[in-house]
Design an enzyme around this catalytic site. Sequence first.
Site, short mmCIF file in Angstrom:
data_model
loop_
_atom_site.label_atom_id
_atom_site.label_comp_id
_atom_site.label_asym_id
_atom_site.label_seq_id
_atom_site.Cartn_x
_atom_site.Cartn_y
_atom_site.Cartn_z
CG ASP A 142 12.77 13.68 68.46
OD1 ASP A 142 13.96 13.62 68.77
OD2 ASP A 142 12.35 14.38 67.52
CG ASP A 143 15.71 15.23 71.82
OD1 ASP A 143 16.33 14.51 71.03
OD2 ASP A 143 15.84 16.47 71.86
CB CYS A 172 17.51 13.97 65.84
SG CYS A 172 17.00 14.79 67.36
NE ARG A 219 14.88 11.38 64.11
CZ ARG A 219 13.79 11.11 64.82
NH1 ARG A 219 12.79 10.44 64.26
NH2 ARG A 219 13.65 11.54 66.05
CE LYS A 224 13.36 14.97 64.25
NZ LYS A 224 13.84 15.37 65.60
CG HIS A 277 15.66 15.27 61.31
ND1 HIS A 277 16.24 15.18 62.57
CD2 HIS A 277 16.05 16.47 60.82
CE1 HIS A 277 16.92 16.27 62.83
NE2 HIS A 277 16.82 17.07 61.79
CG HIS A 306 13.16 17.42 69.62
ND1 HIS A 306 13.18 18.79 69.47
CD2 HIS A 306 14.34 16.99 69.08
CE1 HIS A 306 14.29 19.16 68.87
NE2 HIS A 306 15.03 18.08 68.64
CG ASP A 313 15.86 10.71 68.74
OD1 ASP A 313 15.72 10.80 69.98
OD2 ASP A 313 15.70 11.69 67.98
CG ASN A 314 18.78 11.95 70.93
OD1 ASN A 314 18.55 12.28 69.76
ND2 ASN A 314 18.20 12.56 71.96
CE LYS A 333 19.54 16.11 70.21
NZ LYS A 333 18.30 16.92 70.04
#
Length: 538
Positions: free
Chosen positions: A35-36, A73, A77, A137, A139, A232, A338-339, A383
């Site tokens: 994540d991130d 994010c 997903r 996660k 989300h 993240h 994710d980014n 991001k």
Amino acid sequence: MNFLKMLCSLCCLACLLITSTVEAARPNIILIMVDDMGFSDIGCYGGEIETPHIDALAAGGVRFSQFYNSGRCCPTRATLMTGLHPHQTGIGWMTNPPGDPRGYSKPPAYQGYLNRECVTLAEVLKPAGYATLMTGKWHLGFNAQDRWPLQRGFDKYFGCVSGATRFFHPVAPRGMTFGNEDIETPASTTDRPFYTTDAYTDYAIRFLNEHQQAKETQDKPFFLYLAYTAPHWPLQAHEEEIRKYRGKYKIGWDELREQRLAKQKELGLLPANTKLSPRDSEVPAWDTLSEKKQDEMDLKMAVYAAMVDRVDQNIGKLVNSLKSSGQYENTLILFLSDNGGCAEGGVLGRGEFYDIEKRNLDNSNSYGKAWANASNTPFRLYKHFAHEGGTSTPFFMHWPAEIKPQTDWYTEPAQLIDIMPTLIDVAEAKYPDTFSGNTIPALDGISLRPALQGEPLNRTEPLFIEHESNAFVRAGDWKLVGRGVSPAKGYQSQKWELYDLKTDRTELNDLATRRRAIVNDLAHKWEAWAKRVGVYPK
């Protein structure tokens, strides 16, 4: 007559053996998302952070040098889980946070949770005989339980349904959920405090052990979706890992970017003539900071690095579990972010870092734009954006039974929309035309299975992205990318930039004014795509 009976019996036995062989050949599947995390943070993509387990998996599989996520994010997903563009799933912008109905008055493409005109990987793989497991996660919908993982095809779930959460002290409404029940934070299984990255892995291994031990599931292949929340914000890590990196980042972000690009070239990830994008104009030169501020920024990056390091340790723990249970060879492992690195929180970040107790209770402390610029080496932007810094991710597939280690990078561009077709292919599953009475849109992606052998994908259509009016269309080596893009303006009036990524991966030489015919052609295709999938002006 006896001979005919014997021949018939042998034929039946042969059919059973063939069926059994085909069944056994279908791999277990583990899909790991971080994540991130930026393009250059892990070792095998140029980073200095210690990630030996991730690096080993990448070295033993097929590594993509040009793979795209959706820049944020939850849109990422949404596409990862469904194979559709996020607007087609109801998450054209963001997922509704706990207690917030912000998407309810918007068009269906922006409602803020997965709709029922899409199917998840779990909903596709379960009918094909797979056990479906998830930790981490979600989300993709929070405010009603029918949007949660168990209601979207997963057999078992442990994690945070709503999205970002604190790592040591998660609390409702961003606490831990087991199945459909919100639970108190579980006790740690180690001599360290509870930490979500550790817990997601522990529950993943628990689910796999339960799967292998239960008579009703032990002969089924499994699909595990392991979605870490690290790195993240809030930036929180075990002190043992932080100490490993303390002081290493006093070289500053400029030197770090130079070192990472040099390693990327050495690895063959980027061509030797790749130019480093300029430091973000808002980011100060390192040597203009006071010694005190340099120390603070070193600490922030050390905490971030420690989070990535801990993810790697946990992936190593998971791999060791697979090897111990005899499932490693026929397990397909996919890994991505994710980014791009996250610039949220200001140029130099936000929140508490020196006071350990306060840091670990903070809800949003971050490392800021300056370090995010380094995480995304050699690219620009972050991001949210559709430029390479926002949407380029490390991505590899590892499957010992099928993939031979490859020394060369796989250089054809690919995108999240390709993961659903790939997993359908290897799992011998079927993508439905309808599901629970709803018509399901066709997939735009293609199977990446040819890449396992280093063969071409033979893609015939461009790649498209839109998030918060940031957009791109990628056709061959051409990339048309822009900010403030909207279908309502008309494709010829946008502020588009055009890059030839074969010679300019870092998007420094805008060719839009010199190649207007290409700009108009690609912009027209983007507009047609945007109207088809439900993009509208933010």
